[in-house]
Motif scaffolding. Structure first.
Motif, PDB file in Angstrom:
ATOM      1  N   UNK A 128       0.859  -1.188   0.000  1.00 29.27           N
ATOM      2  CA  UNK A 128       0.000   0.000   0.000  1.00 29.27           C
ATOM      3  C   UNK A 128       0.885   1.224   0.000  1.00 29.27           C
ATOM      4  N   UNK A 129       0.324   2.386  -0.336  1.00 33.32           N
ATOM      5  CA  UNK A 129       1.113   3.597  -0.355  1.00 33.32           C
ATOM      6  C   UNK A 129       1.960   3.672  -1.614  1.00 33.32           C
ATOM      7  N   UNK A 130       2.954   4.559  -1.616  1.00 33.77           N
ATOM      8  CA  UNK A 130       3.762   4.716  -2.821  1.00 33.77           C
ATOM      9  C   UNK A 130       5.159   5.204  -2.471  1.00 33.77           C
ATOM     10  N   UNK A 131       6.107   4.902  -3.338  1.00 35.61           N
ATOM     11  CA  UNK A 131       7.457   5.438  -3.233  1.00 35.61           C
ATOM     12  C   UNK A 131       7.765   6.145  -4.541  1.00 35.61           C
ATOM     13  N   UNK A 132       8.111   7.427  -4.455  1.00 33.95           N
ATOM     14  CA  UNK A 132       8.470   8.178  -5.655  1.00 33.95           C
ATOM     15  C   UNK A 132       9.954   8.507  -5.574  1.00 33.95           C
ATOM     16  N   UNK A 133      10.651   8.372  -6.692  1.00 46.84           N
ATOM     17  CA  UNK A 133      12.077   8.682  -6.668  1.00 46.84           C
ATOM     18  C   UNK A 133      12.462   9.494  -7.878  1.00 46.84           C
ATOM     19  N   UNK A 134      13.572  10.216  -7.733  1.00 51.14           N
ATOM     20  CA  UNK A 134      14.119  10.934  -8.869  1.00 51.14           C
ATOM     21  C   UNK A 134      15.189  10.055  -9.494  1.00 51.14           C
ATOM     22  N   UNK A 135      15.100   9.841 -10.770  1.00 53.25           N
ATOM     23  CA  UNK A 135      16.062   8.969 -11.441  1.00 53.25           C
ATOM     24  C   UNK A 135      15.949   7.558 -10.904  1.00 53.25           C
ATOM     25  N   UNK A 136      16.988   6.795 -11.106  1.00 49.26           N
ATOM     26  CA  UNK A 136      16.983   5.412 -10.655  1.00 49.26           C
ATOM     27  C   UNK A 136      17.914   5.254  -9.462  1.00 49.26           C
ATOM     28  N   UNK A 137      17.356   5.030  -8.259  1.00 54.21           N
ATOM     29  CA  UNK A 137      18.231   4.840  -7.109  1.00 54.21           C
ATOM     30  C   UNK A 137      19.075   3.580  -7.271  1.00 54.21           C
ATOM     31  N   UNK A 138      20.292   3.616  -6.752  1.00 51.90           N
ATOM     32  CA  UNK A 138      21.146   2.438  -6.819  1.00 51.90           C
ATOM     33  C   UNK A 138      21.339   1.880  -5.433  1.00 51.90           C
ATOM     34  N   UNK A 139      21.098   0.611  -5.299  1.00 49.82           N
ATOM     35  CA  UNK A 139      21.274  -0.039  -4.007  1.00 49.82           C
ATOM     36  C   UNK A 139      22.634  -0.703  -3.984  1.00 49.82           C
ATOM     37  N   UNK A 140      23.374  -0.397  -2.964  1.00 55.32           N
ATOM     38  CA  UNK A 140      24.708  -0.963  -2.848  1.00 55.32           C
ATOM     39  C   UNK A 140      24.750  -1.775  -1.575  1.00 55.32           C
ATOM     40  N   UNK A 141      24.751  -3.075  -1.728  1.00 52.46           N
ATOM     41  CA  UNK A 141      24.763  -3.922  -0.545  1.00 52.46           C
ATOM     42  C   UNK A 141      25.980  -4.817  -0.533  1.00 52.46           C
ATOM     43  N   UNK A 142      26.277  -5.395   0.612  1.00 48.26           N
ATOM     44  CA  UNK A 142      27.450  -6.249   0.681  1.00 48.26           C
ATOM     45  C   UNK A 142      27.215  -7.572  -0.031  1.00 48.26           C
ATOM     46  N   UNK A 143      25.940  -7.915  -0.270  1.00 49.26           N
ATOM     47  CA  UNK A 143      25.707  -9.181  -0.956  1.00 49.26           C
ATOM     48  C   UNK A 143      25.463  -9.005  -2.449  1.00 49.26           C
ATOM     49  N   UNK A 144      25.880  -7.874  -2.974  1.00 50.51           N
ATOM     50  CA  UNK A 144      25.759  -7.654  -4.407  1.00 50.51           C
ATOM     51  C   UNK A 144      26.723  -8.586  -5.128  1.00 50.51           C
ATOM     52  N   UNK A 145      26.185  -9.698  -5.606  1.00 49.34           N
ATOM     53  CA  UNK A 145      27.051 -10.725  -6.162  1.00 49.34           C
ATOM     54  C   UNK A 145      27.513 -10.367  -7.554  1.00 49.34           C
ATOM     55  N   UNK A 199      20.380   8.991  -6.386  1.00 51.58           N
ATOM     56  CA  UNK A 199      20.085   8.491  -5.047  1.00 51.58           C
ATOM     57  C   UNK A 199      20.916   7.233  -4.840  1.00 51.58           C
ATOM     58  N   UNK A 200      21.748   7.240  -3.811  1.00 50.97           N
ATOM     59  CA  UNK A 200      22.575   6.074  -3.532  1.00 50.97           C
ATOM     60  C   UNK A 200      22.137   5.463  -2.202  1.00 50.97           C
ATOM     61  N   UNK A 201      21.841   4.184  -2.221  1.00 52.96           N
ATOM     62  CA  UNK A 201      21.399   3.486  -1.018  1.00 52.96           C
ATOM     63  C   UNK A 201      22.496   2.528  -0.590  1.00 52.96           C
ATOM     64  N   UNK A 202      23.015   2.726   0.579  1.00 57.79           N
ATOM     65  CA  UNK A 202      24.132   1.898   1.030  1.00 57.79           C
ATOM     66  C   UNK A 202      23.691   1.030   2.202  1.00 57.79           C
ATOM     67  N   UNK A 232      27.896  16.299  -4.730  1.00 63.11           N
ATOM     68  CA  UNK A 232      27.569  16.417  -6.157  1.00 63.11           C
ATOM     69  C   UNK A 232      26.076  16.159  -6.356  1.00 63.11           C
ATOM     70  N   UNK A 233      25.288  16.788  -5.502  1.00 66.72           N
ATOM     71  CA  UNK A 233      23.838  16.870  -5.681  1.00 66.72           C
ATOM     72  C   UNK A 233      23.112  15.546  -5.650  1.00 66.72           C
ATOM     73  N   UNK A 234      23.602  14.587  -4.902  1.00 59.00           N
ATOM     74  CA  UNK A 234      22.846  13.344  -4.759  1.00 59.00           C
ATOM     75  C   UNK A 234      22.272  13.235  -3.367  1.00 59.00           C
ATOM     76  N   UNK A 235      21.490  12.210  -3.151  1.00 58.44           N
ATOM     77  CA  UNK A 235      21.018  11.904  -1.811  1.00 58.44           C
ATOM     78  C   UNK A 235      21.561  10.533  -1.442  1.00 58.44           C
TER      79      UNK A 235
END
Lengths: 271, 298
Positions: free
Chosen positions: A105-122, A194-197, A222-225
């Motif tokens: 339910x609800x919504x998530x709005x983002x600017x551009x394509x957020x990138x998720x950076x996780x330790x399990x990024x194989x 948008x960078x998600x760490x 450099x203007x990111x979140x």
């Protein structure tokens, strides 16, 4: 509010020069996991077939409400820490922002394509570090020329060559810290809106952590979140000025890092 | 809760605020046109990924890339032993060894693509959950990898064909469009099974049986004319539209001198080959695209 009382004042009604630009708007988001417990106990093939025919969901599917009604807005140039005890829904929230998990339910709005950076990024463990850098950069949408230019920079930043030429060895020979460092370096090589760490700064030695925290600050300027999930409160304190504290999938507190961390520490110590 | 103001200064609801600054719903599926554009921009990733997969799959073997040639050769040797020598299926086929290897290599191209396609999404969840790229890159990379493998096998195949006494003719050129049509067919099929395999993880267990049955229905190991001799006529009519039978027959037609098509009409065979490529290519692509936002979840 002060603004209302002074609304006749000319200086306030002037258009604000620096309007804050939102990059992520999360509106009452609910995220639900449906977990298959596997073939448990009384699940005979006949019963499974019957469910397939009648299109009822299996009894061994459990629904987990990981995020329950989260609302906040993140602005350009902000670095936001996400804290909370294990299982409070931090990583799930990041995945929802990255568009990798649907909201119930609800919504998530983002600017551009957020990138998720996780330790399990194989990446591909059978291939050398260099080739993984190339692949990772291409997967982020860089052009081949850009990748060639950035390759030495990324290897240098990750520091995997500090103990000999590891960049040309397969990644399966790397220590867990080394491969986490390489993954972080790949993701941090690109400008993200948008960078998600997710816990990525926790790995790596002290020197690398310093470097990566510095890099997070640069990315932000450099203007990111930047969103940072971490159990290491020190790295949240060093990199983020705003912190959201999640508990059982709900926002417990959202505000300046120092205040939220103080309350969080009091909460965890009191337990 | 939903109408809480997101921005106390402007008095907008979250949705209005998002709309005003042009934010998009996270994980939204792009239109087919935009998706195709993205895919085109990721072509370098597709080829790099295909090449990397190929290298990685042999990286632990001592003979390395040599297996690219050794695997089909060993396969052909085993089948020749059983079907050519023990069961004597070669009756009525002038050049059985070339006949068998052509069918085997062409079928293998589709077989492995489909087999790996079922795991294109489910086997790459780490990559999918970490990075954003059009997911169709993954099944396409599999097709590209298998195409590279096929080119290696074809070199071996041509050698076998020549050594077994077939003349080199202009008909060989027919192999190029036949293989290209098959590649388009494979790409579409791989994308379709990739989406199916992403949801129904049991598909991986079922696939070997489906493929085995398909192989027996494609006249790989024995003369395709056994179908006409032993099946009721309606079943033969169905079998002759089997896309794999069609692609194998076209390859045999171009390489072997003494081949007769099951339906006796070369233009019709080409038409069916083209039809299957178009149907699978477009259908598979659209089907895969429609599931784009689901991949990597769950």
């Amino acid at each position: 509010m002060v603004d209302l009382e002074m609304s006749n004042d000319v200086t306030v009604t002037l258009p604000r020069i620096q309007e804050r630009i939102p990059t992520v708007v999360v509106d009452d988001a609910h995220v639900v996991y449906r977990v298959h417990k596997g073939a448990a106990g009384n699940s005979s093939p006949v019963a499974a077939f019957k469910r397939m025919v009648t299109r009822t969901s299996a009894p061994n599917v459990r629904v987990v409400n990981a995020v329950r009604g989260v609302t906040f807005t993140a602005y350009r140039g902000e670095a936001i820490g996400l804290i909370g005890t294990n299982g409070s829904g931090k990583s799930t929230l990041l995945r929802a922002i990255a568009g990798l998990l649907p909201v119930e339910r609800g919504a998530v709005y983002t600017q551009g394509q957020p990138s998720l950076l996780g330790v399990n990024a194989a990446l591909l463990n059978d291939l050398p570090g260099e080739r993984n850098v190339t692949l990772g950069c291409l997967a982020m949408g860089m052009s081949p020329a850009e990748v060639r230019r950035k390759l030495p920079e990324i290897i240098e930043f990750s520091g995997i060559n500090q103990r000999g030429d590891f960049a040309s060895l397969p990644m399966r020979t790397y220590s867990s810290g080394m491969s986490a460092r390489l993954r972080f370096s790949i993701a941090a090589a690109k400008q993200h809106d948008v960078l998600l760490i997710d816990e990525a700064l926790a790995t790596g030695d002290k020197a690398f952590r310093k470097r990566s925290e510095q890099r997070v600050r640069e990315l932000r300027e450099s203007a990111g979140t930047v969103f940072l999930v971490s159990h290491q409160l020190s790295s949240v304190r060093d990199t983020c000025e705003r912190t959201i504290w999640l508990e059982s999938g709900e926002i417990r507190m959202d505000g300046p890092t120092a205040e939220v961390l103080a309350a969080y520490e009091a909460f965890t110590n009191g337990k | 809760m939903a109408n809480l103001l997101a921005d106390p200064d402007s008095g907008l609801t979250p949705a209005q605020l998002a709309a005003r600054h042009g934010l998009r719903v996270a994980g939204e599926r792009p239109s087919i046109g935009r998706y195709s554009g993205q895919l085109w921009r990721y072509r370098h990733f597709i080829s790099a990924y295909a090449h990397a997969k190929l290298t990685a799959s042999f990286s632990n073997a001592r003979l390395g890339q040599l297996w690219q040639v050794l695997t089909p050769l060993t396969n052909a040797a085993v089948y020749y032993l059983i079907f050519g020598l023990v069961l004597e299926q070669s009756r009525g086929i002038p050049n059985f060894i070339a006949y068998l290897t052509t069918g085997l290599f062409i079928f293998n191209f589709t077989q492995v693509s489909v087999q790996q396609g079922t795991q294109a999404i489910s086997g790459n969840l780490g990559l999918i959950r970490a990075l954003h790229f059009p997911r169709a890159c993954l099944p396409l990379a599999i097709t590209a990898t298998q195409f590279q493998q096929l080119v290696g096998s074809l070199v071996v195949l041509l050698a076998i064909v020549v050594v077994s006494g077939e003349p080199i003719t202009l008909m060989w050129l027919m192999l190029v469009p036949a293989v290209l049509l098959q590649t388009v067919f494979n790409a579409g099929l791989t994308m379709a099974v990739a989406r199916l395999g992403a949801k129904a993880t049991d598909l991986k267990q079922v696939m070997p049986f489906v493929l085995r049955a398909w192989m027996y229905g494609s006249g790989v190991l024995y003369s395709v004319h056994l179908f006409a001799e032993n099946l009721p006529s309606w079943a033969t009519a169905v079998v002759q539209y089997n896309p794999m039978l069609i692609y194998i027959e076209l390859a045999r037609m171009s390489l072997l001198e003494d081949t007769h098509l099951l339906n006796d009409s070369l233009p019709l065979t080409w038409l069916i080959a083209l039809g299957w490529a178009a149907l699978a290519g477009v259908g598979g692509y659209l089907y895969f695209w429609r599931g784009e936002q689901e991949y990597g979840r769950g």
